[in-house]
Scaffold this motif. Structure first.
Motif, PDB file in Angstrom:
ATOM      1  N   MET A   1       0.916  -1.067  -0.236  1.00 23.08           N
ATOM      2  CA  MET A   1       0.086   0.098   0.002  1.00 23.08           C
ATOM      3  C   MET A   1       0.879   1.285   0.236  1.00 23.08           C
ATOM      4  SD  MET A   1      -3.323  -0.589   0.235  1.00 23.08           S
ATOM      5  CE  MET A   1      -3.759  -2.338  -0.419  1.00 23.08           C
ATOM      6  N   SER A   2       0.491   2.530  -0.574  1.00 16.97           N
ATOM      7  CA  SER A   2       0.703   3.555  -0.388  1.00 16.97           C
ATOM      8  C   SER A   2       1.215   4.157   0.686  1.00 16.97           C
ATOM      9  CB  SER A   2       0.214   4.500  -1.257  1.00 16.97           C
ATOM     10  OG  SER A   2       0.656   5.835  -1.084  1.00 16.97           O
ATOM     11  N   LYS A   3       2.490   4.974   0.979  1.00 15.52           N
ATOM     12  CA  LYS A   3       2.686   5.669   2.054  1.00 15.52           C
ATOM     13  C   LYS A   3       1.787   6.611   2.479  1.00 15.52           C
ATOM     14  CE  LYS A   3       7.608   5.100   1.915  1.00 15.52           C
ATOM     15  NZ  LYS A   3       8.968   5.806   1.960  1.00 15.52           N
ATOM     16  N   GLU A   4       0.585   7.051   1.402  1.00 15.98           N
ATOM     17  CA  GLU A   4      -0.364   8.061   2.026  1.00 15.98           C
ATOM     18  C   GLU A   4      -1.534   7.268   2.437  1.00 15.98           C
ATOM     19  OE1 GLU A   4      -0.895  10.531  -1.381  1.00 15.98           O
ATOM     20  OE2 GLU A   4       1.165  11.271  -1.359  1.00 15.98           O
ATOM     21  N   THR A   5      -1.514   6.040   2.902  1.00  8.27           N
ATOM     22  CA  THR A   5      -2.633   5.498   3.429  1.00  8.27           C
ATOM     23  C   THR A   5      -2.219   4.616   4.428  1.00  8.27           C
ATOM     24  OG1 THR A   5      -4.348   3.973   3.108  1.00  8.27           O
ATOM     25  CG2 THR A   5      -2.594   3.635   1.928  1.00  8.27           C
ATOM     26  N   PRO A   6      -3.140   4.590   5.640  1.00  7.31           N
ATOM     27  CA  PRO A   6      -2.659   3.505   6.515  1.00  7.31           C
ATOM     28  C   PRO A   6      -3.147   1.887   6.320  1.00  7.31           C
ATOM     29  CG  PRO A   6      -4.520   4.792   7.286  1.00  7.31           C
ATOM     30  CD  PRO A   6      -4.162   5.327   5.881  1.00  7.31           C
ATOM     31  N   CYS A   7      -3.970   2.107   5.118  1.00 10.00           N
ATOM     32  CA  CYS A   7      -4.445   0.424   5.196  1.00 10.00           C
ATOM     33  C   CYS A   7      -3.359  -0.484   4.752  1.00 10.00           C
ATOM     34  CB  CYS A   7      -5.128   0.509   3.540  1.00 10.00           C
ATOM     35  SG  CYS A   7      -5.958  -1.037   3.160  1.00 10.00           S
ATOM     36  N   ILE A   8      -3.667  -1.661   5.487  1.00 10.75           N
ATOM     37  CA  ILE A   8      -2.682  -2.831   5.331  1.00 10.75           C
ATOM     38  C   ILE A   8      -3.519  -4.103   4.799  1.00 10.75           C
ATOM     39  CG2 ILE A   8      -1.253  -2.159   7.354  1.00 10.75           C
ATOM     40  CD1 ILE A   8      -2.873  -4.213   9.154  1.00 10.75           C
ATOM     41  N   ALA A   9      -4.559  -3.650   3.991  1.00  9.08           N
ATOM     42  CA  ALA A   9      -5.506  -4.690   3.285  1.00  9.08           C
ATOM     43  C   ALA A   9      -6.000  -5.904   4.255  1.00  9.08           C
ATOM     44  CB  ALA A   9      -4.554  -5.414   2.464  1.00  9.08           C
ATOM     45  N   VAL A  10      -6.399  -5.480   5.366  1.00  9.24           N
ATOM     46  CA  VAL A  10      -7.023  -6.172   6.517  1.00  9.24           C
ATOM     47  C   VAL A  10      -8.438  -5.346   6.744  1.00  9.24           C
ATOM     48  CG1 VAL A  10      -7.196  -6.995   8.771  1.00  9.24           C
ATOM     49  CG2 VAL A  10      -5.067  -7.143   7.656  1.00  9.24           C
ATOM     50  N   CYS A  11      -9.234  -5.441   5.641  1.00  8.71           N
ATOM     51  CA  CYS A  11     -10.427  -4.450   5.950  1.00  8.71           C
ATOM     52  C   CYS A  11     -11.690  -5.122   6.569  1.00  8.71           C
ATOM     53  CB  CYS A  11     -10.672  -4.189   4.399  1.00  8.71           C
ATOM     54  SG  CYS A  11      -9.442  -3.483   3.409  1.00  8.71           S
ATOM     55  N   MET A  12     -11.475  -4.882   7.828  1.00  4.78           N
ATOM     56  CA  MET A  12     -12.807  -5.681   8.735  1.00  4.78           C
ATOM     57  C   MET A  12     -13.073  -4.633   9.702  1.00  4.78           C
ATOM     58  SD  MET A  12     -11.864  -9.638   9.288  1.00  4.78           S
ATOM     59  CE  MET A  12     -10.142  -9.161  10.131  1.00  4.78           C
ATOM     60  N   ILE A  13     -14.298  -4.165   9.856  1.00 11.33           N
ATOM     61  CA  ILE A  13     -14.747  -3.387  10.638  1.00 11.33           C
ATOM     62  C   ILE A  13     -15.287  -3.910  12.212  1.00 11.33           C
ATOM     63  CG2 ILE A  13     -16.531  -1.409  11.279  1.00 11.33           C
ATOM     64  CD1 ILE A  13     -14.606  -0.782   8.768  1.00 11.33           C
ATOM     65  N   ASP A  14     -14.706  -3.385  13.287  1.00 11.58           N
ATOM     66  CA  ASP A  14     -15.121  -4.059  14.380  1.00 11.58           C
ATOM     67  C   ASP A  14     -16.458  -3.501  14.813  1.00 11.58           C
ATOM     68  OD1 ASP A  14     -14.763  -5.130  17.207  1.00 11.58           O
ATOM     69  OD2 ASP A  14     -14.711  -2.850  17.768  1.00 11.58           O
ATOM     70  N   PRO A  15     -17.464  -4.316  15.108  1.00 11.25           N
ATOM     71  CA  PRO A  15     -18.823  -3.791  15.289  1.00 11.25           C
ATOM     72  C   PRO A  15     -19.151  -2.982  16.494  1.00 11.25           C
ATOM     73  CG  PRO A  15     -18.696  -6.222  15.579  1.00 11.25           C
ATOM     74  CD  PRO A  15     -17.409  -6.049  15.139  1.00 11.25           C
ATOM     75  N   GLY A  16     -18.063  -3.192  17.502  1.00 14.89           N
ATOM     76  CA  GLY A  16     -18.242  -2.412  18.829  1.00 14.89           C
ATOM     77  C   GLY A  16     -17.831  -1.065  18.494  1.00 14.89           C
ATOM     78  N   THR A  17     -16.445  -0.814  18.018  1.00 17.66           N
ATOM     79  CA  THR A  17     -15.719   0.503  17.892  1.00 17.66           C
ATOM     80  C   THR A  17     -16.171   1.275  16.529  1.00 17.66           C
ATOM     81  OG1 THR A  17     -13.906  -0.481  16.949  1.00 17.66           O
ATOM     82  CG2 THR A  17     -13.934  -0.537  19.434  1.00 17.66           C
ATOM     83  N   LYS A  18     -16.515   0.327  15.528  1.00 19.21           N
ATOM     84  CA  LYS A  18     -16.606   0.922  14.340  1.00 19.21           C
ATOM     85  C   LYS A  18     -15.650   1.250  13.635  1.00 19.21           C
ATOM     86  CE  LYS A  18     -21.538   0.874  14.718  1.00 19.21           C
ATOM     87  NZ  LYS A  18     -21.789  -0.529  15.037  1.00 19.21           N
ATOM     88  N   LEU A  19     -14.378   0.823  14.274  1.00 13.14           N
ATOM     89  CA  LEU A  19     -12.967   0.948  13.530  1.00 13.14           C
ATOM     90  C   LEU A  19     -12.674  -0.220  12.865  1.00 13.14           C
ATOM     91  CD1 LEU A  19     -11.131   2.337  16.649  1.00 13.14           C
ATOM     92  CD2 LEU A  19     -12.337   3.654  14.793  1.00 13.14           C
ATOM     93  N   CYS A  20     -11.785   0.052  11.584  1.00 15.61           N
ATOM     94  CA  CYS A  20     -11.164  -1.032  11.082  1.00 15.61           C
ATOM     95  C   CYS A  20     -10.138  -1.826  11.856  1.00 15.61           C
ATOM     96  CB  CYS A  20     -10.585  -0.614   9.563  1.00 15.61           C
ATOM     97  SG  CYS A  20      -9.574  -1.745   8.532  1.00 15.61           S
ATOM     98  N   PHE A  21     -10.211  -3.045  11.824  1.00 15.86           N
ATOM     99  CA  PHE A  21      -9.215  -3.829  12.680  1.00 15.86           C
ATOM    100  C   PHE A  21      -7.628  -3.383  12.243  1.00 15.86           C
ATOM    101  CE2 PHE A  21     -13.116  -6.619  13.808  1.00 15.86           C
ATOM    102  CZ  PHE A  21     -12.579  -6.827  15.314  1.00 15.86           C
ATOM    103  N   GLY A  22      -7.713  -3.317  10.801  1.00 18.55           N
ATOM    104  CA  GLY A  22      -6.049  -3.220  10.030  1.00 18.55           C
ATOM    105  C   GLY A  22      -5.639  -1.793  10.204  1.00 18.55           C
ATOM    106  N   CYS A  23      -6.546  -0.742  10.218  1.00 15.50           N
ATOM    107  CA  CYS A  23      -5.813   0.529  10.067  1.00 15.50           C
ATOM    108  C   CYS A  23      -6.605   1.465  11.120  1.00 15.50           C
ATOM    109  CB  CYS A  23      -5.999   1.177   8.628  1.00 15.50           C
ATOM    110  SG  CYS A  23      -7.867   1.596   8.149  1.00 15.50           S
ATOM    111  N   GLY A  24      -7.550   1.255  11.627  1.00 14.92           N
ATOM    112  CA  GLY A  24      -8.260   2.265  12.534  1.00 14.92           C
ATOM    113  C   GLY A  24      -9.115   3.165  12.225  1.00 14.92           C
ATOM    114  N   ARG A  25      -9.346   3.136  10.869  1.00 12.85           N
ATOM    115  CA  ARG A  25     -10.272   4.403  10.464  1.00 12.85           C
ATOM    116  C   ARG A  25     -11.519   3.995  10.487  1.00 12.85           C
ATOM    117  NH1 ARG A  25      -8.213   4.916   4.362  1.00 12.85           N
ATOM    118  NH2 ARG A  25      -7.715   2.870   4.628  1.00 12.85           N
ATOM    119  N   THR A  26     -12.666   5.078  10.577  1.00  7.97           N
ATOM    120  CA  THR A  26     -13.745   4.617  10.329  1.00  7.97           C
ATOM    121  C   THR A  26     -14.466   4.220   9.119  1.00  7.97           C
ATOM    122  OG1 THR A  26     -14.605   6.947  10.000  1.00  7.97           O
ATOM    123  CG2 THR A  26     -14.215   6.075  12.422  1.00  7.97           C
TER     124      THR A  26
END
Length: 67
Positions: A1-26
């Motif tokens: 992934m690009s340095k301009e994104t925190p994405c690590i290609a683990v795209c799953m949203i935690d139902p409790g926090t509503k944050l992505c498990f991989g990067c922490g974004r909403t």
């Protein structure tokens, strides 16, 4: 992934926090990411480690490297 994104290609949203498990974004942040100005992206990325820590989530990249 690009340095301009925190994405690590683990795209799953935690139902409790509503944050992505991989990067922490909403979901709204992920959806708008490519339309954000660079400064806004950097500001979001700067907040992600603290956001994940407050939610009790370890960043997946750190979990993968720590064994």
């Amino acid at each position: 992934m690009s340095k301009e994104t925190p994405c690590i290609a683990v795209c799953m949203i935690d139902p409790g926090t509503k944050l992505c498990f991989g990067c922490g974004r909403t979901l709204p942040e992920i959806a708008r990411w490519h339309r954000m100005e660079g400064a806004e992206r950097l500001a979001v990325m700067a907040r992600l480690p603290a956001r994940m820590a407050e939610a009790g989530m370890a960043p997946m990249a750190a979990a993968q490297t720590s064994g």
